[in-house]
Design a protein around this motif. Structure first.
Motif, short mmCIF file in Angstrom:
data_model
loop_
_atom_site.label_atom_id
_atom_site.label_comp_id
_atom_site.label_asym_id
_atom_site.label_seq_id
_atom_site.Cartn_x
_atom_site.Cartn_y
_atom_site.Cartn_z
N GLN A 13 12.52 34.61 26.12
CA GLN A 13 11.81 34.38 27.37
C GLN A 13 10.42 35.00 27.31
OE1 GLN A 13 13.12 32.66 30.02
NE2 GLN A 13 15.10 32.38 29.06
N THR A 14 9.45 34.31 27.89
CA THR A 14 8.12 34.87 28.09
C THR A 14 7.82 34.76 29.58
OG1 THR A 14 6.81 32.83 27.89
CG2 THR A 14 7.43 33.94 25.82
N GLU A 15 6.63 35.10 29.96
CA GLU A 15 6.27 35.02 31.37
C GLU A 15 6.46 33.61 31.94
OE1 GLU A 15 2.28 35.43 34.12
OE2 GLU A 15 2.38 36.60 32.27
N ARG A 16 6.07 32.60 31.15
CA ARG A 16 6.12 31.22 31.66
C ARG A 16 7.06 30.30 30.90
NH1 ARG A 16 -0.05 29.69 31.23
NH2 ARG A 16 0.19 30.99 29.36
N THR A 18 10.59 29.39 28.27
CA THR A 18 11.87 29.64 27.64
C THR A 18 11.79 29.04 26.25
OG1 THR A 18 13.07 29.61 29.73
CG2 THR A 18 14.36 29.22 27.73
N LYS A 78 9.84 27.61 32.31
CA LYS A 78 11.05 28.23 32.86
C LYS A 78 11.70 27.36 33.93
CE LYS A 78 10.55 33.05 31.84
NZ LYS A 78 10.56 34.41 32.36
N GLU A 117 1.88 33.21 24.12
CA GLU A 117 3.12 33.79 24.66
C GLU A 117 4.28 33.57 23.70
OE1 GLU A 117 4.39 32.82 28.65
OE2 GLU A 117 2.30 32.76 29.34
N ALA A 121 6.44 36.41 21.39
CA ALA A 121 7.89 36.56 21.50
C ALA A 121 8.56 36.41 20.13
CB ALA A 121 8.45 35.53 22.48
#
Length: 184
Positions: A13-16, A18, A78, A117, A121
């Motif tokens: 997962q990142t901020e925005r 999957t 997400k 992002e 990850a």
């Protein structure tokens, strides 16, 4: 030698985003990625424009995962399962604690920081979970956006191979960037 275990599939997962496993539902987008001129402009391989080829590619990716030889994540927002791009670890070298990273993003989603992002990850996962010592990326030297992305993540250019590959009647250069776990 490093023991690499890629299953069960590690959803990241990142901020925005999957970073998820690819499914057969992704085949139409995979077909686009493997046949679109804009997507392939810095990827020197023959186009694979059929849905059947996309399904074969997904099967190959599944076999690499099962054999702990490589992993490809689909990048989705997400909020839904739309496939925006992919990022992978491949060319795994357990004896050297090293792997190669590769990625691609649908042209419509470029310049939004999404791949930054995703790469962050995957770098974390590679060093913290897989316990790799280094990552490398092979880049077309004309792909300035990819080079900037790698450099922002701390990758350093280690090599420049002049006319190291041959594709569609021309010799092409390759730049190699690496990141060591102690450098991040």
């Amino acid at each position: 030698m490093l023991s690499i275990q890629l299953t069960p599939f590690p959803v990241l997962q990142t901020e925005r985003l999957t970073l998820r496993p690819l499914t057969t539902d992704d085949a139409p987008t995979i077909r686009f990625f493997r046949s679109d001129d804009a997507f392939l402009r810095y990827i020197h391989r023959e186009k694979e424009p059929t849905l059947e080829q996309a399904h074969r590619h997904l099967a190959l990716l599944e076999q690499l995962l099962v054999n702990n030889e490589g992993i490809m994540w689909g990048l989705s927002p997400k909020t839904d399962q739309a496939l925006l791009g992919t990022i992978c670890l491949w060319n795994l070298q357990p004896a050297a604690h090293r792997a190669e990273v590769g990625y691609g993003l649908h042209p419509q989603y470029e310049k939004q920081g999404l791949m930054a992002e995703a790469l962050a990850a995957v770098v974390r996962y590679s060093f913290e979970q897989l316990r790799l010592h280094s990552l490398e990326a092979h880049v077309d030297p004309e792909n300035i956006a990819s080079i900037r992305l790698l450099e922002k993540q701390g990758f350093v250019r280690e090599g420049y191979f002049r006319e190291s590959s041959y594709f569609q009647g021309q010799f092409l250069d390759t730049a190699v960037y690496t990141l060591l776990t102690k450098e991040r």
